[in-house]
Scaffold this motif. Structure first.
Motif, short mmCIF file in Angstrom:
data_model
loop_
_atom_site.label_atom_id
_atom_site.label_comp_id
_atom_site.label_asym_id
_atom_site.label_seq_id
_atom_site.Cartn_x
_atom_site.Cartn_y
_atom_site.Cartn_z
N ASN A 160 0.61 -1.29 0.54
CA ASN A 160 0.03 0.24 -0.37
C ASN A 160 1.05 1.29 0.04
N LEU A 161 0.38 2.27 -1.07
CA LEU A 161 1.37 3.78 -0.99
C LEU A 161 0.99 4.35 0.58
N ASP A 162 -0.19 4.59 0.53
CA ASP A 162 -0.80 5.45 2.20
C ASP A 162 -0.62 4.08 3.85
N GLU A 163 -0.26 4.34 4.23
CA GLU A 163 -0.12 3.43 5.83
C GLU A 163 -1.60 2.36 5.26
N THR A 164 -1.32 0.78 5.39
CA THR A 164 -2.87 -0.22 5.79
C THR A 164 -2.87 -0.24 7.37
N PRO A 165 -4.36 0.36 8.07
CA PRO A 165 -4.58 0.12 9.20
C PRO A 165 -4.45 -1.26 9.60
N ASP A 166 -4.53 -1.12 10.78
CA ASP A 166 -5.07 -3.26 11.47
C ASP A 166 -5.46 -2.13 12.52
N SER A 167 -5.23 -3.57 13.51
CA SER A 167 -6.52 -3.20 14.85
C SER A 167 -5.80 -1.93 16.17
N ALA A 168 -4.50 -2.34 15.90
CA ALA A 168 -4.03 -1.14 16.24
C ALA A 168 -3.13 0.36 15.68
N HIS A 169 -3.58 0.12 14.14
CA HIS A 169 -2.91 1.47 13.66
C HIS A 169 -4.53 1.74 13.12
N PRO A 170 -5.59 3.33 13.66
CA PRO A 170 -6.19 3.56 12.85
C PRO A 170 -5.92 3.80 11.61
N GLY A 171 -4.29 4.23 10.30
CA GLY A 171 -4.40 3.96 9.36
C GLY A 171 -4.89 6.37 9.65
N GLU A 172 -5.21 6.99 7.91
CA GLU A 172 -5.69 7.82 7.64
C GLU A 172 -5.98 7.82 6.93
N GLY A 173 -6.97 6.94 6.53
CA GLY A 173 -8.35 6.78 5.42
C GLY A 173 -7.81 7.49 4.05
N TYR A 174 -6.70 6.94 3.66
CA TYR A 174 -6.13 7.12 2.85
C TYR A 174 -5.73 8.40 1.48
N PRO A 175 -4.90 8.72 2.27
CA PRO A 175 -5.39 10.54 1.65
C PRO A 175 -3.97 10.60 0.15
N VAL A 176 -2.98 9.53 0.05
CA VAL A 176 -2.52 9.97 -0.76
C VAL A 176 -3.24 9.32 -2.13
N HIS A 177 -4.27 8.36 -1.91
CA HIS A 177 -4.89 7.55 -2.54
C HIS A 177 -6.01 8.47 -3.66
N HIS A 178 -6.05 9.15 -2.06
CA HIS A 178 -7.10 10.50 -2.74
C HIS A 178 -6.86 11.61 -3.71
N LEU A 179 -4.87 12.02 -2.87
CA LEU A 179 -4.48 13.11 -3.77
C LEU A 179 -4.70 12.62 -5.20
N ILE A 180 -4.03 11.32 -5.38
CA ILE A 180 -3.06 10.97 -6.57
C ILE A 180 -4.55 10.77 -7.74
N ALA A 181 -5.69 10.14 -7.17
CA ALA A 181 -6.63 10.07 -7.75
C ALA A 181 -7.04 11.53 -8.49
N GLU A 182 -7.05 12.50 -7.75
CA GLU A 182 -8.01 13.88 -7.47
C GLU A 182 -7.17 14.00 -8.91
N ALA A 183 -5.70 14.04 -9.28
CA ALA A 183 -4.74 14.08 -9.84
C ALA A 183 -4.67 13.73 -11.72
N GLY A 184 -5.16 12.70 -11.40
CA GLY A 184 -5.46 11.53 -12.46
C GLY A 184 -4.51 10.41 -12.02
N GLY A 185 -3.57 10.20 -11.91
CA GLY A 185 -2.54 9.45 -11.48
C GLY A 185 -2.98 8.38 -11.00
N VAL A 186 -1.48 7.27 -11.40
CA VAL A 186 -1.20 6.52 -11.02
C VAL A 186 -0.81 5.34 -9.89
N ILE A 187 -0.76 4.45 -8.85
CA ILE A 187 -0.56 3.82 -8.25
C ILE A 187 0.01 2.57 -8.87
N GLY A 188 1.18 1.50 -8.00
CA GLY A 188 2.21 0.49 -8.54
C GLY A 188 2.27 0.37 -7.31
N GLU A 189 1.55 -0.52 -6.51
CA GLU A 189 2.17 -1.19 -5.51
C GLU A 189 2.40 -3.18 -6.11
#
Ligand SMILES: [Zn+2]
Length: 218
Positions: A151-180
């Motif tokens: 994952n390019l964003d933090e992967t949430p689990d029971s101990a880590h809430p994560g941040e709601g995938y901000p980087v995925h949203h930013l890149i999607a808004e810019a028309g970009g792509v993510i390779g994982e």
């Protein structure tokens, strides 16, 4: 010409994102029975080494088969952030040394070294890209972001809430792509690699597997 394979194999043992479909291969035809071998293959659209289309996080955004193929082929720039550590935030400070090579259209290869943990639970505790650093890369015209982690964003689990995938949203808004789930990025130790990570043209899909390579054309 040297070709570095940046892909993990796809098969029943492939480690997938938490909750994603497991890979299943069933023998559909065999040489003994039908005279030829053929598999029935089942997997999620973002299995193994893959790219995400903007549609992954936005219903109104382009899907994987609608994107310009220039997003998936071109000069690569290695960004060495090994040492970011478990769940380490990849800040602009860690990236800035690579900044002179980050020209518009460059494919960013974010090398965390975390693919060494592939196949173990620790693979999910990978470093992740900071949202402000992502904005700066977008400002420089980067539209393709590849990482050797699940994952390019933090992967949430029971101990880590994560941040709601901000980087995925930013890149999607810019028309970009993510390779994982890239790997072997540390082997891209030559100047001016040509990167190719062309996705399967899955109709209307949010993402698709790729055979990603870096080519040394010297
Ligand atoms: Zn993905």
């Amino acid at each position: 010409m040297r070709i570095v394979d940046l892909s993990i194999p796809v098969g029943p043992g492939t480690q997938v994102y938490p909750g994603d479909p497991e890979v299943r291969f069933t023998r559909h035809a065999t040489v003994d029975r039908e005279g030829y071998n053929l598999l029935h293959v089942e997997f999620g659209s973002q299995t193994g080494t893959h790219v995400d289309a903007p549609y992954h996080f936005r219903d109104d955004a382009p899907r994987i088969d609608e994107l310009d193929l220039s997003l998936f082929t071109g000069p690569g720039a290695l960004i060495d952030v090994r040492g970011a550590g478990a769940r380490g935030r990849i800040t602009w400070e860690r990236i800035s040394a690579a900044a002179p090579r980050l020209e518009p259209g460059t494919i960013a290869l974010i090398c965390t070294g975390w693919s060494a943990h592939y196949g173990t639970p620790a693979y999910y505790d990978h470093p992740f890209l900071d949202a402000d650093a992502c904005r700066r890369l977008l400002d420089r015209g980067i539209r393709t972001f590849c990482i050797d982690a699940v994952n390019l964003d933090e992967t949430p689990d029971s101990a880590h809430p994560g941040e709601g995938y901000p980087v995925h949203h930013l890149i999607a808004e810019a028309g970009g792509v993510i390779g994982e789930n890239f790997r072997n990025l540390e082997l891209v130790d030559f100047p001016n690699p040509l990167v190719s990570c062309l996705p399967i043209a899955l109709s209307g899909a949010d993402g698709a597997p790729v055979r990603a390579v870096a080519i040394d054309l010297r």
